[in-house]
Structures are given as structure tokens and as C-alpha cells.
Design an enzyme around this catalytic site. Structure first.
Site, short mmCIF file in Angstrom:
data_model
loop_
_atom_site.label_atom_id
_atom_site.label_comp_id
_atom_site.label_asym_id
_atom_site.label_seq_id
_atom_site.Cartn_x
_atom_site.Cartn_y
_atom_site.Cartn_z
N SER A 96 1.19 -0.98 -0.01
CA SER A 96 -0.38 0.04 -0.04
C SER A 96 0.54 1.27 0.22
O SER A 96 1.47 1.86 -1.42
CB SER A 96 -0.58 0.01 0.96
OG SER A 96 -1.77 0.67 1.15
N ASP A 236 -5.83 1.88 -3.17
CA ASP A 236 -6.83 2.48 -2.34
C ASP A 236 -7.26 3.24 -1.44
O ASP A 236 -7.82 3.32 -0.55
CB ASP A 236 -7.21 0.69 -0.96
CG ASP A 236 -6.10 0.85 -0.39
OD1 ASP A 236 -5.06 1.75 0.04
OD2 ASP A 236 -5.54 -0.42 0.73
#
Length: 435
Positions: A96, A236
Site C-alpha cells: 500500500s 486504495d
């Protein structure tokens, strides 16, 4: 939180915390949990991504699972594809927003939802006595990057109309959104300026994206753009920059979406889910619009669990995780940015005018530590936190917590008086450093 699974899957520095053997065990555990499982796997651009994909696939194939590799794709793309293609599991190799030396393994169930802590605990039992179990019938591996086209079509379909006459700067953090995000915005008619869209993975999240937004601010002003969007490594998360260079964090973007969804009758129970870190100013602004806020622990998995339990449709975090359950069961930075751009296009207003929430000042600091539990259980620190809470209540808040993805203690002090917030944060930081 388990031994291996943090707040967002298994994560660590490659070949230190996250080894080839551990990746194999995770793949093998999924194969052992469900016979002849079909697993769809994707990754971000990190150099270590192909290495860990191969390791995971080896463990899964040995256990008899079939693996479909779609290559570089945003995390939410796997959430969408696992359900679309009727797979048993979806797996993302990504860390991430973390630096390039990190990587991770995120797992989705057949409905595209992140595994619950209970499901993660079941998998961790296979790690207790580390071994790779081989099936007589090994699985098949297939590389099918074109499968991701279904995700692209889905994202495009969520925008009613087009985005013509909007000039948008996209900072893709040299990560998984590098190709898909500009492609979709361009198809919808927007004028696109791309920055940090390299696919080598050598500079993923490096002074760019949602964790380092100054570059996007400068470019939006230089280009006289209507808005800029910054994603993180697996996209995300998303933050925005308005036409004046003002940064809009996740709280402010959720506020814009909440007002829009409420008007459209798409906000179940007129309620939004945030976290303990969600700014109190957002709570006040939402209440002014007759919208409720429910808080959870920090971590998008906890937000998602609360949304599922209460059948709510919008939630997220200040960091830019935004979950819109009407579309997907997980956070998707590209999806959120498309919805925000559509709202901007149809509102006939400037981006700076869409959010009238007045946020309280929050002082934030991350302190690197060797032992997070030792620090949090320290009596001197506990006494100091209690003292600060008593001094600033009810006008302010204090939050001291362990990061779920890095060896850090995160400190947040919220107060309308900047000097007070900074003062108390410094005092707490000094105690943590002394432990």
C-alpha cells in the site's frame, strides 16, 4: 490482530519480516483451507512484487489450488475480479502506502471482502508448525492480464455522463494506478496531466502520492487545473487538491460524498462510518446536515466490518481510504476520485466550494520504536496521556496507538488551539522516545 496478520494483511520488509517461505505458506494455507481453490492474484509495481507472487503461487500450486495472475492492478481491482470471475480468493501483493522495501499480502474472500480476524486466525494456525503440504494433483498457473479490463469497464460505468471540460492532475505514486487511472479519466473526456506514473516500482510512494502531496499541489496550481487526485501505491487511498492548491483529506472527501449520497437517497440510515482519528469538525459538519457519524478503531477493515454489521453504505478514514458499499465492499481510490470528479462536474462549483466543513487542528507525529507493546504498556506514558486528556477535554482529544503496518507509535492531539495541540504532542513524543 494476529501474529502474522496486521490491520491490512501480512506485511513487512522483504526478506526480513516477509520472506519467500512465509509467502509460500500463505499460498499453501489457502489451498489447504479450500480444496482445488481458484485464486486470482495481482500486485502493485514494487520490484519485489513478481518475486513474492511467484513464491505465493508456488505454495498455492503445491497445495492443489489454481492461480490466475492478472499482473499489476489496484487492490480494489482484485476485490472486484474475485467476485466477477467466481474465484474462491483474491490476493494482492502490495504494501500500500509503505516505502519500496516493504511488501505485503492482502486476501479477499469470494465476495471481494477482506478476510475477518477470525478467518485470518484460521489461516495462522497453518503457520504454527511451518510446513508446505503438497497435493497429488498440483494446481495450474495462468497469466491473464486482460482480465483486468472488466474492472476498468466497471469503473467507467460508475460515472453517469462524462467529465468533459475538467482539467485533472493525477499523481499515481508510481504504483498500481499508473496506467488504469489516466486511461479511465481520459475515456470519460477529462483533460489529464499525469505525474509519478512510472511502472518500474523503484520509486513507488517516494516523495509522491497521497503520503507526499506537495508535488501535486504545485502541479495543480501550475496547470491551473480544476482538481488533482493523489493515490498511494496500490491506489486504495486517495486525497485531493482543489484549484487553489488546498489539500482535501479523507475526512473532507467523505463529507462531500456523504452530502451527495444523502441528496440522492444513497446514504443508508443517513449515517457515515469513520474512525477514532476522524476529525471532530467532520462530525459537527455532518450533524449540521442531519447525517450521523459512527466511529471505529483505526483501520479500514474495522470501518468495513461496522458498515457490514449496520448495513451502511459510506465510510472511510482520514488517510483516504473511502468505502462506497453501493459499488464495492472495499476502499478504491480511483472509484472515489471518479465519483468526486463527477460531483464537481455536475455541481457547477469549484472544488474548494464543495467542502464547507471546518476541521479542528490535529497535530500528528509518528515515532519509530523497537517494541510497540512495551511503549503502549508503559505506566509513565499512560499517566501522561490521562493528564493531557483531562487538561484539554472537552474541547480536544488525544489518540496514541500502534501502527498496524509499521514499527511506529502514532500520536494525534486534536484541539482548536494549535499551540496547545503542538505542546501536548511534543510532551507525549518525548516520553515515548525516553522509554
Amino acid at each position: 490482530m494476529g501474529v502474522f496478520f496486521g490491520t491490512d494483511g501480512v506485511r513487512g520488509v522483504v526478506n526480513n519480516d516477509l520472506t519467500e517461505e512465509l509467502a509460500q505458506m500463505v499460498g499453501n494455507a489457502l489451498a489447504r483451507e479450500k480444496k482445488r481453490a481458484k485464486i486470482i492474484i495481482g500486485r502493485d509495481t514494487r520490484v519485489s512484487g513478481s518475486y513474492l507472487t511467484a513464491a505465493f503461487a508456488t505454495g498455492a500450486l503445491k497445495g492443489g489450488a489454481n492461480v490466475v495472475d492478472v499482473g499489476i492492478v489496484p487492490t480494489a481491482g482484485i476485490s472486484f475480479l474475485v467476485k466477477e470471475k467466481k474465484a474462491d480468493y483474491g490476493v494482492v501483493i502490495s504494501a500500500s502506502h509503505n516505502p519500496k522495501e516493504y511488501n505485503g499480502i492482502k486476501i479477499f474472500d469470494s465476495e471481494g471482502r477482506k478476510l475477518s480476524e477470525k478467518q485470518e486466525a484460521v489461516l495462522e494456525r497453518y503457520f504454527a508448525c511451518p510446513q508446505i503440504v503438497s497435493s497429488i494433483k498440483v494446481g495450474k498457473y495462468k497469466f491473464s492480464p486482460n482480465i483486468a479490463n472488466a474492472y476498468i469497464k466497471f469503473l467507467q460505468s460508475t460515472v453517469k455522463g462524462d467529465l468533459k471540460n475538467l482539467k485533472i492532475v493525477l499523481d499515481c505514486a508510481n504504483g498500481a494506478a499508473y496506467k488504469i487511472a489516466p486511461q479511465i479519466f481520459k475515456k470519460l473526456g477529462a483533460e489529464i496531466v499525469k505525474i509519478n506514473c512510472q511502472s518500474t516500482g523503484k520509486k513507488i510512494n517516494e516523495n509522491c502520492g497521497s503520503t507526499a502531496i506537495d508535488g501535486l499541489v504545485k502541479r495543480v496550481i501550475k496547470e491551473k487545473a480544476d482538481v488533482g487526485f493523489a493515490y498511494d501505491g496500490d491506489s486504495d487511498r486517495v486525497l485531493a487538491v482543489d484549484e487553489n492548491g488546498g489539500v482535501l483529506d479523507g475526512d473532507q472527501l467523505i463529507y462531500i460524498l456523504a452530502k451527495h449520497f444523502a441528496k440522492k437517497g444513497m446514504l443508508n440510515a443517513n449515517t457515515v462510518v469513520g474512525t477514532s482519528h476522524t476529525n471532530t469538525g467532520l462530525l459537527i459538519a455532518l450533524n449540521r446536515n442531519k447525517i450521523n457519524l459512527i466511529r471505529t478503531d483505526v483501520g479500514d477493515k474495522y470501518v468495513i466490518e461496522a458498515m457490514k454489521k449496520m448495513n451502511l453504505t459510506l465510510g472511510g478514514e482520514q488517510s483516504g481510504h473511502i468505502i462506497m458499499k453501493n459499488f464495492l465492499p472495499t476502499g478504491d481510490g480511483i472509484l472515489a476520485s471518479l465519483q468526486l470528479a463527477s460531483i464537481l462536474k455536475n455541481s457547477q462549483e469549484k472544488m474548494s466550494q464543495l467542502c464547507d466543513a471546518k476541521l479542528l487542528y490535529q497535530a500528528n507525529k509518528n515515532v519509530v520504536v523497537a517494541d510497540k507493546l512495551k511503549v503502549l504498556n508503559n505506566e509513565k506514558l499512560s499517566q501522561k496521556i490521562s493528564c493531557v486528556i483531562n487538561e484539554i477535554a472537552p474541547a480536544g482529544r488525544v489518540l496514541v496507538r500502534a501502527s498496524g503496518t509499521e514499527p511506529k507509535i502514532r500520536i494525534m492531539v486534536e484541539h482548536q488551539d494549535k499551540n496547545k495541540a503542538d505542546k501536548y504532542l511534543f510532551e507525549i513524543e518525548e516520553i515515548i522516545k525516553s522509554i
